[in-house]
Design a protein around this motif. Sequence first.
Motif, PDB file in Angstrom:
ATOM      1  N   GLU A  18       0.847  -1.188   0.000  1.00 11.45           N
ATOM      2  CA  GLU A  18       0.000   0.000   0.000  1.00 11.45           C
ATOM      3  C   GLU A  18       0.884   1.240   0.000  1.00 11.45           C
ATOM      4  O   GLU A  18       2.091   1.150   0.243  1.00 11.45           O
ATOM      5  CB  GLU A  18      -0.914   0.003   1.226  1.00 11.45           C
ATOM      6  N   VAL A  19       0.282   2.377  -0.281  1.00 13.21           N
ATOM      7  CA  VAL A  19       0.986   3.648  -0.197  1.00 13.21           C
ATOM      8  C   VAL A  19       0.625   4.282   1.135  1.00 13.21           C
ATOM      9  O   VAL A  19      -0.550   4.411   1.478  1.00 13.21           O
ATOM     10  CB  VAL A  19       0.600   4.584  -1.365  1.00 13.21           C
ATOM     11  N   LYS A  20       1.655   4.630   1.899  1.00 14.20           N
ATOM     12  CA  LYS A  20       1.444   5.250   3.203  1.00 14.20           C
ATOM     13  C   LYS A  20       2.491   6.353   3.382  1.00 14.20           C
ATOM     14  O   LYS A  20       3.679   6.107   3.226  1.00 14.20           O
ATOM     15  CB  LYS A  20       1.580   4.211   4.314  1.00 14.20           C
ATOM     16  N   ASN A  23       5.174   6.722   0.634  1.00 15.40           N
ATOM     17  CA  ASN A  23       6.087   5.614   0.386  1.00 15.40           C
ATOM     18  C   ASN A  23       5.302   4.351   0.060  1.00 15.40           C
ATOM     19  O   ASN A  23       4.125   4.244   0.390  1.00 15.40           O
ATOM     20  CB  ASN A  23       6.971   5.339   1.609  1.00 15.40           C
ATOM     21  N   ILE A  24       5.964   3.376  -0.561  1.00 12.73           N
ATOM     22  CA  ILE A  24       5.366   2.068  -0.789  1.00 12.73           C
ATOM     23  C   ILE A  24       5.693   1.220   0.433  1.00 12.73           C
ATOM     24  O   ILE A  24       6.868   1.041   0.765  1.00 12.73           O
ATOM     25  CB  ILE A  24       5.912   1.402  -2.059  1.00 12.73           C
ATOM     26  N   PRO A  41       9.692   6.648  -3.265  1.00 16.48           N
ATOM     27  CA  PRO A  41       9.484   6.754  -4.715  1.00 16.48           C
ATOM     28  C   PRO A  41      10.804   6.735  -5.496  1.00 16.48           C
ATOM     29  O   PRO A  41      10.908   6.105  -6.536  1.00 16.48           O
ATOM     30  CB  PRO A  41       8.760   8.087  -4.880  1.00 16.48           C
TER      31      PRO A  41
END
Length: 75
Positions: A18-20, A23-24, A41
């Motif tokens: 997920e993106v949080k 960041n991945i 990224p």
Amino acid sequence: MRVNTVSVKMGVRIEDAEVKDGNIVMNGFAGTMPCQTIITPREAIQMARLCARPSIIWLVVRALFAREKPDGKPS
């Protein structure tokens, strides 16, 4: 996936991404321990560049269409 270091070889299984906070974030298991991997990224772009080699792209394309044998290994 497998991580090899001088002191240990460990299987890593990613189960969620997920993106949080920009960041991945990937969650899974390293061996039997829960783990979290965070990729910025800029790091993701670097990984994409490293994997943009024809041999790697061909390996991934072949894996998409590979059938698994009864023992669980690709044919």
